[in-house]
Design an enzyme around this catalytic site. Structure first.
Site, mmCIF file in Angstrom:
data_model
loop_
_atom_site.group_PDB
_atom_site.id
_atom_site.type_symbol
_atom_site.label_atom_id
_atom_site.label_comp_id
_atom_site.label_asym_id
_atom_site.label_seq_id
_atom_site.Cartn_x
_atom_site.Cartn_y
_atom_site.Cartn_z
ATOM 1 C CE1 TYR A 32 0.047 2.019 4.283
ATOM 2 C CE2 TYR A 32 1.021 -0.169 4.452
ATOM 3 C CZ TYR A 32 0.817 1.096 4.972
ATOM 4 O OH TYR A 32 1.391 1.453 6.173
ATOM 5 C CE LYS A 150 3.222 3.103 3.217
ATOM 6 N NZ LYS A 150 3.682 3.349 4.598
ATOM 7 C CD GLU A 182 10.085 1.519 10.614
ATOM 8 O OE1 GLU A 182 10.189 2.427 9.782
ATOM 9 O OE2 GLU A 182 9.903 0.327 10.293
ATOM 10 C CG LEU A 206 8.377 2.521 4.883
ATOM 11 C CD1 LEU A 206 8.123 1.317 3.985
ATOM 12 C CD2 LEU A 206 7.064 3.190 5.256
#
Length: 286
Positions: A32, A150, A182, A206
């Site tokens: 996505y 992702k 993260e 990411l």
């Protein structure tokens, strides 16, 4: 009522359907992207489109739409739904093979499922949280090893958000092998003596589109950037901290676990980067 996009059709959201055999539903077998909209225009669209292609390639999926088609779909949804400030969510799965099987279906026989929808977020750029800052907690990072892709498998980040909520905080920073990776839906940064420190790119995090833009703007503004892992203790003794994401832009962090950073208010580096990012992104929006 919102208009959404499903496999080539623009439909009222109440009429949009995806099969129960879709692999996104059964296996989280999909990817996505989320693109922000400011002033009715798309922010960092090309970066999101490029990362989408990379994610699909890493999962051995072919892209069912090219960059120009994707841009037109985004723009049409923004237009039809009257979005001035908000988000466009895009999801592509491996599709519906007609039954459940762990093995990937033949790509020649099973078309990917493509879904897009908008979310209206008035005041997105003027978020009150940017003035107060976020409080985060630390949690163990127990996600799979390919966080650079992702994918739609977001159960643990969702659990992390709920852990933060239960602790009276806004978000969680994940820690692996002693280093912060993260946030649950954002990249993490600390600032010490004016230097910006954020984790280097790799499979562990990411590759944020907003991250790339913010670091570019920081360097152009003659700010020093150090891309390396940092410990939770380093973070707790930092002068300031912040996160970046497509939906939050640059968001200050004022507390990590029980440690208040600085005087407990958003720091000057985060404030300035948010200003620069919003200003430059609006100029480049399409």
């Amino acid at each position: 009522m919102r208009t959404v996009y499903v496999n080539g059709d623009y439909l009222p959201e109440t009429e949009a359907k995806v099969s129960v055999f879709d692999r996104g539903f059964l296996f989280a077998d999909g990817v996505y992207e989320v693109t922000s909209v400011l002033d009715g225009k798309l922010i960092d669209f090309d970066g999101h489109a490029a990362r989408l292609d990379r994610s699909l390639t890493e999962l051995s999926m072919s892209s069912p739409v090219d960059r120009d088609e994707l841009l037109e779909i985004h723009r049409e949804l923004v237009r039809r739904n009257g979005i001035e400030e908000g988000l466009v969510y895009l999801q592509i799965t491996r599709g519906n093979p007609g039954d459940r099987d762990f093995a990937f279906p033949d790509a020649e026989e099973t078309a990917p499922t493509v879904v897009l929808f908008t979310q209206s977020k008035p005041g997105l750029a003027e978020s009150p949280q940017a003035e107060t800052g976020l409080k985060v907690i630390s949690i163990a990072d127990i996600r799979w090893g390919r966080r650079d892709i992702k994918t739609v498998q977001l159960l643990y980040p969702s659990m992390g958000k709920m852990m933060a909520k239960a602790a009276g905080a806004d978000d969680a920073w994940m820690v692996e092998d002693g280093k912060v990776t993260e946030g649950t839906s954002n990249n993490a940064y600390i600032v010490k003596n004016g230097k910006i420190v954020t984790r280097h790119l790799g499979n562990e995090i990411l590759h944020g589109i907003t991250r790339a833009a913010v670091l570019r703007f920081a360097r152009e503004a003659q700010m020093e950037v150090d891309e390396r892992g940092f410990t939770l203790e380093e973070a707790k003794t930092a002068d300031e901290a912040f996160v970046t994401s497509a939906s939050a832009f640059v968001m200050p962090v004022v507390q990590i676990d029980d440690e208040t950073l600085g005087d407990g208010t958003p720091g000057p580096v985060a404030r300035r980067l948010r200003e620069i990012y919003l200003e430059e992104s609006r100029k480049a929006a399409i």
